[in-house]
Design a protein around this motif. Sequence first.
Motif: not given
Lengths: 184, 83
Positions: A148, A152, A71-72, A67-69, A64-65, A155
């Motif tokens: 992680y 990433a 996105k940037l 995927h969030e990272a 989850r972390m 994503e």
Amino acid sequence: MNGEIEEIRGTFKPELIPAETGGNIDDYEEALHVLMKFVGSMSSALEQVSGRGANAIVYQAGKRMGHEAGKLMEKTDDLEKAMGELSEILGQEFYFEMWKPSDQDSYTVEKGNETEVKLLFMDCVVRQTLRRTGLPQKGPLCYLLYGYMVGAVEEVMDIRGKLDIDHVGPNACLKTLTINWSGK
Amino acid sequence: MVKIVIDEDACVGCGSCVEDCPNDVYEMDEAKNKTKVVKVEDCMACLSCHEICPAQAMEHQDIHVAKRLYIDRSVKDAINKII
Ligand code: SF4
Ligand code: SF4
């Protein structure tokens, strides 16, 4: 109060953001070591309570972390470019490079719908934390990093991926990243 | 490029490094009963062979040395005073 502790005194208003963090390198070192011990104990307790399930829980959290990272970052289909972006996300604390045996021409190996690439992690805070707390490698904390990475990559490349551990050592760890193109 | 030096006087010929290395960097020299480096170009400097060798018989030169954030300098200083 303990005379050895140097106190920082100043005036503060709620809206002020400190311009400096304060403290010196020894304070940071101590803070880092305390944090390492906390994280290491949490990881080993999680393993004791949940057994092998601990790896899955932590993997999902890491993913989850990731995927969030991710996105940037800029989206790409190019695996080598994605690895470059990934190394920016992970920063110096997780310094890795693509690796291949000397008799293999290219870093990537195509297997039907899948592409494999081997990643050599040279610097890794997780490994350092495990060694600080005397814990073995390949435990739940390692799965946080795997999750992680996979999150990433998924994503950035819009694919499905997985990461397997090939070998761990005190100075570097080798992992295989598998990209499944049909998962797009 | 990585260079691996084996201290043949120290090596006890247990073969642990041959078993451990995932990239077949070592082979046993049966005549000498010592390990020998046969594929240094495939060494990725993981140093797991260092951990397994009971004789600390090998040295890896010119490698990326991982940051060692776990070393407690106060403990190290205390030990250095004793030794
Ligand atoms: S450092 Fe790793 S890859 Fe190199 S010889 Fe030792 S076990 Fe093999
Ligand atoms: S592990 Fe050490 S002692 Fe055993 S064969 Fe290898 S170098 Fe020699």
